[in-house]
Design an enzyme around this catalytic site. Sequence first.
Site, mmCIF file in Angstrom:
data_model
loop_
_atom_site.group_PDB
_atom_site.id
_atom_site.type_symbol
_atom_site.label_atom_id
_atom_site.label_comp_id
_atom_site.label_asym_id
_atom_site.label_seq_id
_atom_site.Cartn_x
_atom_site.Cartn_y
_atom_site.Cartn_z
ATOM 1 N N ASN A 81 0.740 -1.168 -0.174
ATOM 2 C CA ASN A 81 -0.350 0.019 0.378
ATOM 3 C C ASN A 81 0.554 1.275 -0.219
ATOM 4 O O ASN A 81 0.274 2.136 0.466
ATOM 5 C CB ASN A 81 -1.252 -0.046 0.536
ATOM 6 C CG ASN A 81 -1.912 -1.327 0.971
ATOM 7 O OD1 ASN A 81 -1.553 -1.845 2.032
ATOM 8 N ND2 ASN A 81 -2.399 -1.722 0.444
ATOM 9 N N ARG A 87 4.680 7.202 -1.363
ATOM 10 C CA ARG A 87 3.429 7.759 -1.539
ATOM 11 C C ARG A 87 2.605 6.876 -0.692
ATOM 12 O O ARG A 87 2.517 5.905 -1.396
ATOM 13 C CB ARG A 87 2.788 8.348 -2.887
ATOM 14 C CG ARG A 87 2.562 9.582 -2.845
ATOM 15 C CD ARG A 87 2.236 10.558 -4.181
ATOM 16 N NE ARG A 87 2.408 9.580 -5.140
ATOM 17 C CZ ARG A 87 1.689 8.695 -5.716
ATOM 18 N NH1 ARG A 87 0.778 9.319 -5.226
ATOM 19 N NH2 ARG A 87 2.134 7.902 -6.569
ATOM 20 N N VAL A 88 1.327 6.932 0.600
ATOM 21 C CA VAL A 88 0.760 6.011 1.497
ATOM 22 C C VAL A 88 -0.272 5.530 0.888
ATOM 23 O O VAL A 88 -0.938 7.466 1.074
ATOM 24 C CB VAL A 88 0.987 6.929 2.441
ATOM 25 C CG1 VAL A 88 0.385 5.561 3.730
ATOM 26 C CG2 VAL A 88 2.247 6.636 3.534
ATOM 27 N N CYS A 89 -1.099 4.602 0.442
ATOM 28 C CA CYS A 89 -1.991 4.740 -0.467
ATOM 29 C C CYS A 89 -2.899 4.502 0.641
ATOM 30 O O CYS A 89 -3.246 2.787 0.913
ATOM 31 C CB CYS A 89 -1.896 4.369 -1.848
ATOM 32 S SG CYS A 89 -3.769 3.692 -1.990
ATOM 33 N N ILE A 90 -3.286 5.123 1.602
ATOM 34 C CA ILE A 90 -4.733 4.551 2.392
ATOM 35 C C ILE A 90 -6.296 4.955 2.456
ATOM 36 O O ILE A 90 -6.249 6.019 2.272
ATOM 37 C CB ILE A 90 -4.313 4.756 3.951
ATOM 38 C CG1 ILE A 90 -5.043 3.757 4.796
ATOM 39 C CG2 ILE A 90 -3.719 5.902 4.294
ATOM 40 C CD1 ILE A 90 -3.908 3.838 6.997
#
Lengths: 170, 669
Positions: A81, A87-90
Amino acid sequence: MAGSALRRLMAEYKQLTINPPEGILAGPVDEENFFEWEALITGPEGTCWDGGVFPAKVIFPADYPLSPPKMKFMCDMFHPNVYADGRVCISILHAPGEDPTGYESRSERWSPVQSVEKILLSVVSLLAEPNDESPANVDAAKLWRENRNEFEKRAIRLVRSTLGLPPPDC
Amino acid sequence: MWWARWSIWIVLCAILTSMVVGNAFYQKKQFYPTVVYITKSKPSMAVIYAQALLFVVMMGKLFRKLFFGQLRPAEFEHLVERSWYAVTETCLAFTVFRDDFSPKFLALFTLLLFLKSFHWLAEERVDYMERSPVITWVFHVRVLSLLSLLLISDLYFVNAAYHSTMTKGASVQLVFGFEYAILTTIVMNTLAKYIFHVIDMQNETPWENKAVFVLHTEVIIGFVKVCLYVLFVMIMVRIYTLPLFALRPTYLALRSFKKALNDVIMSRRAINNMNNLYPDVTQEELANTDNVCIICREEMTGGAKKLPCNHIFHVSCLRSWFQRQQTCPTCRLNVLRAPLPGSNANVPNNAAPAAAAARNFGQFQFPGFAQPQGFPPQQAQPFAWGNIPGWPPQQPQQPAGGAQPNGDNNQGQAGVNAGAGPNDGARGAQEANANANNAAGAGDAGRPQFGAGPIPQFGFRFNVSAGVGGANQAFPFPIPPMPYIPMVPPPPPLLQTTGLTDEELQQMEGNMRENIEARLQCLRNVQILLDSAVVQMQQYATVVDRLNVNNASRTATTSPPSTSGTTDSRVNNNTASPSSSTSTSTSNNNTSSTPIDRQKSTPNGGAGDSEPIEKTIHPAATAGPSRTSQESASSSAATASGINPTEQDEIRKRRLQKFTNNTTAGGAQ
């Protein structure tokens, strides 16, 4: 009267310094600019990320908390993720209406109720339990699903590199 | 450094120009022939152009220093990004006006580009005002002078283009005039925003209406922009050809206008609802709850509103949130679709009488209606709404007669509420219900459904008519609230409110005694249903309690050796002092030498795999408390995966160092 975003960020910073959550450290990079924070996240214990200290940057929009901040790891990351550039995809960092992967329900999206602390805690739990349904890093998701051993080895290597240690011998 | 890079170019250009001019003057000896010579010779002109370009860039830098000082990285990034679009669009524009191509034309375009970039920067700066903790007077002087300068130049160029077009006919001046008109709208927008920010900063309290003004300004400016673009495209199509270079900005303007308009309409509706329909929160309510507004994290002292879902926020915070989304920030209830308090028009028939009866309930406490059924009055009297808040904590300790003191209390409350007036009574009932997260159906003169809250399980399930329909007979009431009830009462049949027959409805209408009795009967059925729901909840709670007790005892027996290590490591995290690091390392050695850990690590020895270990742990401890054993597994997992204990110490030490470094750095800031 300063902007509401600034006041809220100051309040959150104060809260985080008075009552810091375990394993998380966050604050503005410099006091001139409260809209760019640096955070240190420790890997969740009992997982392959245990022991790691991961630096990340959190960038807040001018209309925070109405819009979500952006979060980016400043170290190498190999996680389903986290995009290759960190970049964090949450889902809680996505405003309703934008859905990069198409797997999220409205209820998991950003809302002003969320805070820096909650975001960072969510990211810690995301490290422990990747969501491979909507991967940002497809390679990592594939490895995580198909060859957990290899994934954990890579994670341990990353953990060691964040601590400045050489990779394990085996 | 910046100068080092540019000085090369400056020096190079200066040398080239002086060489060209010197050479020409050397050949022609006089001023006029020299100028003619230079303008006729193409290489010389190239050098002169380069010099001019450099001069313009330098001027741009000078002005930038003057008006903006140091640019922030984000500003610079946006500037570069937008410049690229501007340059490509300019190149496209060249193709249309290739006949007009001349040095003057080129110069005008360069000037336009520069002015544009200053507009963008001014816009960004003013937006930044809201985020900046300190605004100096220099900032105000800079912004005001820049904005006025830009406005004057824009108007001048628009005027010049207009005159040129009127006198000489359509030419490339049309494009310039239009571009400067667009820039004028940008200046206006920026100026309006600047004024709003300044007004906001002058006040000590946040300016509630600011966001509304900003939004409306955006809509107006957006409309003007759209009109300008459409007009320009139409003119261009008539005179020349389709202006490709204007299509992208036209589309963007249309899109942003549409979005702004949509925002205004939706938010106006939500804000209207908020202002007119949602109740103000009184001081007592604020005192009773955690009075921090979740949006701005500041205390609420008046000026707060309660949404239909009972969540409380600042009016100003809600307003700005409603401009983005029309939902409750906490529970995401869509406020535009939610039933509105106080709107009686679309309330189903049976809810209204129920609400009416609820309002009047306090007056009908005479035993007449309760005793014929054989109920002791104390149990029949506490109306369901009043009962709920007291129940969850009190029930487990009070076995059979527990409801009695409760009942008396609530009876008194209901009486007080009813005495204060029908509306207050209903609101009182609603407040009492807030705890149970069930927005009482009877609240505020009745809503269509029982419960609009986020967890309205019982409210939805047990409908009024369910009781009327015959659930009354299904439960033998009263069910004594005991910690353990062997048999769960069957859930009542799920009937719709439409299940009420006309007869029953008619019976409930009117002011005669039998009508009122029918309503009371209906309400009593509701009460029965709620009581049974509470009993069920209680049973669930006891079951959960038992499970928890079991788990706790089980983990207590399995994990004692690991606890010392984990607690120490936690101390290690928090305090981050050198002394604790040594203690951790020693305790770690201890834990790794305990028989349990060795036992765990041996079967998986060289496998380098932590998963099987976790699997062996999991069955032992299933629920929440299993955390400790997992943590102990982690240390053994680390050893299993090829990191020996000394190395592990090293890891922890480094980690500690990293943390302490950062905490001290953070503290210094």
